[in-house]
Design an enzyme around this catalytic site. Structure first.
Site, PDB file in Angstrom:
ATOM      1  CD  GLU A 251      62.643  22.258 162.909  1.00  0.00           C
ATOM      2  OE1 GLU A 251      61.391  22.616 162.737  1.00  0.00           O
ATOM      3  OE2 GLU A 251      63.419  22.686 162.669  1.00  0.00           O
TER       4      GLU A 251
ATOM      5  CD  GLU B  80      54.015  27.188 163.125  1.00  0.00           C
ATOM      6  OE1 GLU B  80      54.263  28.375 163.311  1.00  0.00           O
ATOM      7  OE2 GLU B  80      53.797  26.850 161.844  1.00  0.00           O
TER       8      GLU B  80
ATOM      9  CG  ASN C  60      58.425  24.868 151.477  1.00  0.00           C
ATOM     10  OD1 ASN C  60      59.343  24.895 150.336  1.00  0.00           O
ATOM     11  ND2 ASN C  60      58.900  25.655 152.327  1.00  0.00           N
TER      12      ASN C  60
END
Length: 217
Positions: A70, A79, A117
């Site tokens: 990831e 990200e 989340n």
């Protein structure tokens, strides 16, 4: 006079030593520390601490392999595709997106994203991540806690948590289901799946345990 002890202080109790952690992540960002990981473990005492010694090490390897995938080897904290940032606000949630439309992009070892989340992880960890999602990219222990929160408590698009997949012998492939589901599994993106599996095989080798069955999804 007492001489200072020459024995090293007791280890964290984690099945991965700091030397092995550094071997797994030779190019890691200094933000991602071994101490950040071991501090985060206190929130989830069952993680890599359930079942046989082999299972404990397999679970640690599975978590770290997915994390490595990831984050490009624990290099990326946030990200990389900033164009995605505004997409992670689900306005249908009653609490909305108080930190801003574009504040809930992927952060940390498991690239936590979406307002719901952040809300759920923050509630579970006793930290207000809904209003301050930036803590995940500022505090190494919080970053690792969010990764462990997802791993230990969320089925995601799968049918079980990644923790249960490893502890109950369902195999590494089920951890991929929990993280990315059909985006990768069932032919969604075989190269991504293989990347995770290869990393897991490397990490189990470092820890001296077999990789087990059902590696792919």
């Amino acid at each position: 006079p007492t001489t200072p002890p020459t024995t090293p202080p007791p280890s964290s109790g984690f099945v991965v030593s700091e030397a092995q952690f550094n071997q797994m992540f030779p190019n890691r960002n200094p933000f991602y520390t071994y101490k950040g990981l071991t501090d985060a473990l206190k929130s989830y005492p069952g993680f890599a601490n359930t079942g046989s010694d082999t299972v404990k090490k397999q679970e640690a390897a599975a978590f770290l392999a997915n994390v490595s995938h990831e984050t490009g080897g624990l290099v990326h904290i946030v990200e990389q595709n900033t164009a995605n940032y505004p997409h992670y606000c689900d306005p249908g949630q009653p609490y909305g997106c108080p930190a801003g439309q574009a504040a809930y992009y992927g952060r940390g070892p498991i690239q936590l994203s979406w307002n719901f989340n952040y809300k759920a992880a923050g509630d579970a960890l006793g930290i207000d991540l809904l209003n301050n999602p930036w803590r995940v990219e500022q505090d190494p222990a919080v970053a690792m806690q969010t990764g462990l929160w997802y791993w230990n408590t969320q089925n995601g698009p799968g049918t079980m948590t990644a923790h249960n997949a490893m502890v109950n012998g369902a195999g590494f492939g089920q951890t991929i289901w929990a993280i990315n589901g059909s985006l990768e599994c069932n032919g969604g993106n075989p190269a991504q799946v293989q990347s995770r599996v290869t990393k897991y095989q490397q990490f189990t080798q470092i820890l001296g345990v077999p990789a087990g069955a059902n590696l792919s999804c």
